[in-house]
Write a protein that holds these residues in place. Sequence first.
Motif, PDB file in Angstrom:
ATOM      1  N   ASN A 293       0.290  -1.347  -0.109  1.00 37.40           N
ATOM      2  CA  ASN A 293       0.085  -0.464  -0.005  1.00 37.40           C
ATOM      3  C   ASN A 293       1.135   1.034   0.370  1.00 37.40           C
ATOM      4  O   ASN A 293       0.504   2.039  -0.538  1.00 37.40           O
ATOM      5  CB  ASN A 293      -1.003  -0.236   1.385  1.00 37.40           C
ATOM      6  CG  ASN A 293      -2.135   0.573   0.678  1.00 37.40           C
ATOM      7  OD1 ASN A 293      -2.268   1.386  -0.011  1.00 37.40           O
ATOM      8  ND2 ASN A 293      -2.311   1.344   2.513  1.00 37.40           N
ATOM      9  N   LEU A 294       1.837   1.457   0.324  1.00 38.46           N
ATOM     10  CA  LEU A 294       2.921   2.705   0.704  1.00 38.46           C
ATOM     11  C   LEU A 294       3.660   2.711  -0.276  1.00 38.46           C
ATOM     12  O   LEU A 294       3.831   3.861  -1.298  1.00 38.46           O
ATOM     13  CB  LEU A 294       4.095   2.714   1.820  1.00 38.46           C
ATOM     14  CG  LEU A 294       5.102   2.914   2.676  1.00 38.46           C
ATOM     15  CD1 LEU A 294       4.185   4.337   2.315  1.00 38.46           C
ATOM     16  CD2 LEU A 294       6.073   3.231   3.263  1.00 38.46           C
ATOM     17  N   GLU A 295       3.842   1.687  -0.947  1.00 39.81           N
ATOM     18  CA  GLU A 295       4.121   1.747  -2.732  1.00 39.81           C
ATOM     19  C   GLU A 295       3.560   2.513  -3.352  1.00 39.81           C
ATOM     20  O   GLU A 295       4.103   3.101  -4.217  1.00 39.81           O
ATOM     21  CB  GLU A 295       4.839  -0.026  -3.101  1.00 39.81           C
ATOM     22  CG  GLU A 295       6.514   0.087  -2.535  1.00 39.81           C
ATOM     23  CD  GLU A 295       6.744  -1.360  -3.004  1.00 39.81           C
ATOM     24  OE1 GLU A 295       5.787  -1.929  -4.345  1.00 39.81           O
ATOM     25  OE2 GLU A 295       7.242  -2.164  -2.178  1.00 39.81           O
ATOM     26  N   ARG A 296       1.880   1.867  -3.166  1.00 41.49           N
ATOM     27  CA  ARG A 296       1.409   2.410  -4.012  1.00 41.49           C
ATOM     28  C   ARG A 296       1.063   4.374  -4.181  1.00 41.49           C
ATOM     29  O   ARG A 296       1.107   4.963  -5.032  1.00 41.49           O
ATOM     30  CB  ARG A 296       0.082   2.082  -4.167  1.00 41.49           C
ATOM     31  CG  ARG A 296      -1.123   1.919  -4.500  1.00 41.49           C
ATOM     32  CD  ARG A 296      -2.610   1.420  -4.786  1.00 41.49           C
ATOM     33  NE  ARG A 296      -2.447  -0.009  -4.860  1.00 41.49           N
ATOM     34  CZ  ARG A 296      -2.861  -0.647  -3.574  1.00 41.49           C
ATOM     35  NH1 ARG A 296      -3.924   0.014  -3.102  1.00 41.49           N
ATOM     36  NH2 ARG A 296      -2.720  -2.721  -3.539  1.00 41.49           N
ATOM     37  N   LYS A 297       1.091   4.201  -3.010  1.00 38.47           N
ATOM     38  CA  LYS A 297       0.887   5.176  -2.450  1.00 38.47           C
ATOM     39  C   LYS A 297       1.896   6.804  -3.346  1.00 38.47           C
ATOM     40  O   LYS A 297       2.325   7.897  -3.550  1.00 38.47           O
ATOM     41  CB  LYS A 297       0.813   6.329  -0.071  1.00 38.47           C
ATOM     42  CG  LYS A 297      -0.604   5.197  -1.011  1.00 38.47           C
ATOM     43  CD  LYS A 297      -0.372   5.329   1.258  1.00 38.47           C
ATOM     44  CE  LYS A 297      -1.747   5.703   2.383  1.00 38.47           C
ATOM     45  NZ  LYS A 297      -1.852   5.674   3.342  1.00 38.47           N
ATOM     46  N   ILE A 298       3.097   6.063  -2.366  1.00 43.19           N
ATOM     47  CA  ILE A 298       4.643   7.104  -3.900  1.00 43.19           C
ATOM     48  C   ILE A 298       4.136   6.584  -4.473  1.00 43.19           C
ATOM     49  O   ILE A 298       4.441   7.960  -5.591  1.00 43.19           O
ATOM     50  CB  ILE A 298       5.894   5.679  -2.881  1.00 43.19           C
ATOM     51  CG1 ILE A 298       5.846   6.139  -1.508  1.00 43.19           C
ATOM     52  CG2 ILE A 298       6.900   6.241  -4.049  1.00 43.19           C
ATOM     53  CD1 ILE A 298       6.928   5.570  -0.769  1.00 43.19           C
ATOM     54  N   ARG A 299       3.988   5.824  -5.180  1.00 43.57           N
ATOM     55  CA  ARG A 299       3.368   6.419  -6.996  1.00 43.57           C
ATOM     56  C   ARG A 299       2.929   7.535  -7.391  1.00 43.57           C
ATOM     57  O   ARG A 299       3.012   7.738  -8.069  1.00 43.57           O
ATOM     58  CB  ARG A 299       3.599   4.827  -7.969  1.00 43.57           C
ATOM     59  CG  ARG A 299       4.582   3.968  -8.396  1.00 43.57           C
ATOM     60  CD  ARG A 299       4.208   2.571  -8.931  1.00 43.57           C
ATOM     61  NE  ARG A 299       3.674   1.293  -8.210  1.00 43.57           N
ATOM     62  CZ  ARG A 299       3.129   1.006  -7.731  1.00 43.57           C
ATOM     63  NH1 ARG A 299       2.190   1.261  -8.378  1.00 43.57           N
ATOM     64  NH2 ARG A 299       3.019  -0.118  -6.494  1.00 43.57           N
ATOM     65  N   LYS A 300       1.561   7.208  -6.608  1.00 48.70           N
ATOM     66  CA  LYS A 300      -0.049   7.787  -7.051  1.00 48.70           C
ATOM     67  C   LYS A 300       1.383   9.067  -6.280  1.00 48.70           C
ATOM     68  O   LYS A 300       1.152  10.140  -7.308  1.00 48.70           O
ATOM     69  CB  LYS A 300      -0.284   7.660  -5.657  1.00 48.70           C
ATOM     70  CG  LYS A 300      -1.139   6.192  -6.346  1.00 48.70           C
ATOM     71  CD  LYS A 300      -2.971   6.676  -5.877  1.00 48.70           C
ATOM     72  CE  LYS A 300      -3.396   5.275  -6.457  1.00 48.70           C
ATOM     73  NZ  LYS A 300      -4.683   5.494  -6.449  1.00 48.70           N
ATOM     74  N   LEU A 301       1.642   9.329  -5.512  1.00 47.91           N
ATOM     75  CA  LEU A 301       2.095  10.852  -5.906  1.00 47.91           C
ATOM     76  C   LEU A 301       3.648  11.050  -5.996  1.00 47.91           C
ATOM     77  O   LEU A 301       3.707  12.192  -6.993  1.00 47.91           O
ATOM     78  CB  LEU A 301       2.863  11.025  -3.671  1.00 47.91           C
ATOM     79  CG  LEU A 301       3.715  12.190  -3.494  1.00 47.91           C
ATOM     80  CD1 LEU A 301       2.867  13.078  -3.644  1.00 47.91           C
ATOM     81  CD2 LEU A 301       4.030  11.540  -1.961  1.00 47.91           C
ATOM     82  N   GLU A 302       4.417  10.106  -7.153  1.00 47.90           N
ATOM     83  CA  GLU A 302       5.206  11.065  -8.513  1.00 47.90           C
ATOM     84  C   GLU A 302       4.724  10.778  -8.906  1.00 47.90           C
ATOM     85  O   GLU A 302       5.155  12.124  -9.834  1.00 47.90           O
ATOM     86  CB  GLU A 302       6.449   9.734  -7.991  1.00 47.90           C
ATOM     87  CG  GLU A 302       7.052   9.485  -7.496  1.00 47.90           C
ATOM     88  CD  GLU A 302       7.733   8.003  -6.656  1.00 47.90           C
ATOM     89  OE1 GLU A 302       7.666   6.864  -7.980  1.00 47.90           O
ATOM     90  OE2 GLU A 302       8.949   7.477  -6.667  1.00 47.90           O
ATOM     91  N   GLU A 303       2.986  10.195  -9.402  1.00 45.83           N
ATOM     92  CA  GLU A 303       2.744  10.382 -10.821  1.00 45.83           C
ATOM     93  C   GLU A 303       2.278  12.115 -10.768  1.00 45.83           C
ATOM     94  O   GLU A 303       2.115  12.688 -11.919  1.00 45.83           O
ATOM     95  CB  GLU A 303       1.479   9.435 -10.632  1.00 45.83           C
ATOM     96  CG  GLU A 303       2.011   7.987 -11.537  1.00 45.83           C
ATOM     97  CD  GLU A 303       0.832   7.233 -11.654  1.00 45.83           C
ATOM     98  OE1 GLU A 303      -0.135   7.681 -11.729  1.00 45.83           O
ATOM     99  OE2 GLU A 303       1.166   6.143 -11.738  1.00 45.83           O
ATOM    100  N   LYS A 304       1.542  12.749  -9.747  1.00 45.79           N
ATOM    101  CA  LYS A 304       0.601  13.440  -9.189  1.00 45.79           C
ATOM    102  C   LYS A 304       2.329  15.167  -9.849  1.00 45.79           C
ATOM    103  O   LYS A 304       1.669  16.270 -10.391  1.00 45.79           O
ATOM    104  CB  LYS A 304       0.247  13.633  -7.707  1.00 45.79           C
ATOM    105  CG  LYS A 304      -0.444  15.477  -7.342  1.00 45.79           C
ATOM    106  CD  LYS A 304      -1.398  14.738  -6.041  1.00 45.79           C
ATOM    107  CE  LYS A 304      -1.859  16.152  -6.381  1.00 45.79           C
ATOM    108  NZ  LYS A 304      -2.755  16.439  -4.660  1.00 45.79           N
TER     109      LYS A 304
END
Length: 96
Positions: free
Chosen positions: A2-13
């Motif tokens: 879940n943390l990796e997914r949040k990091i990916r979404k933040l990087e995309e944003k």
Amino acid sequence: MNLERKIRKLEEKISKMHIDPSLAAELTEWFKSLPGYLVFAQPESNNGVVMPEHLSQAFGCIIDRIFVERKLQPSLCNFLKILDRLSETFNGYAIF
């Protein structure tokens, strides 16, 4: 996971909002070289001129950044609220 997914979404944003200053300058120069260019019109309305893909992506990033700066959700109604900022950004060279 879940943390990796949040990091990916933040990087995309973040990547959606970041634009290289030289690319922003190139976009402004491109608008300047085509007075009367209608940003959201079809190529037929712009004498067959099509915005290059890299400039189109940069333009999208600028719009995304303005929405975030003004704390607005992307929508047509809110887009009308940022038109003044877009016009300022491109010194009135682009027609919205």
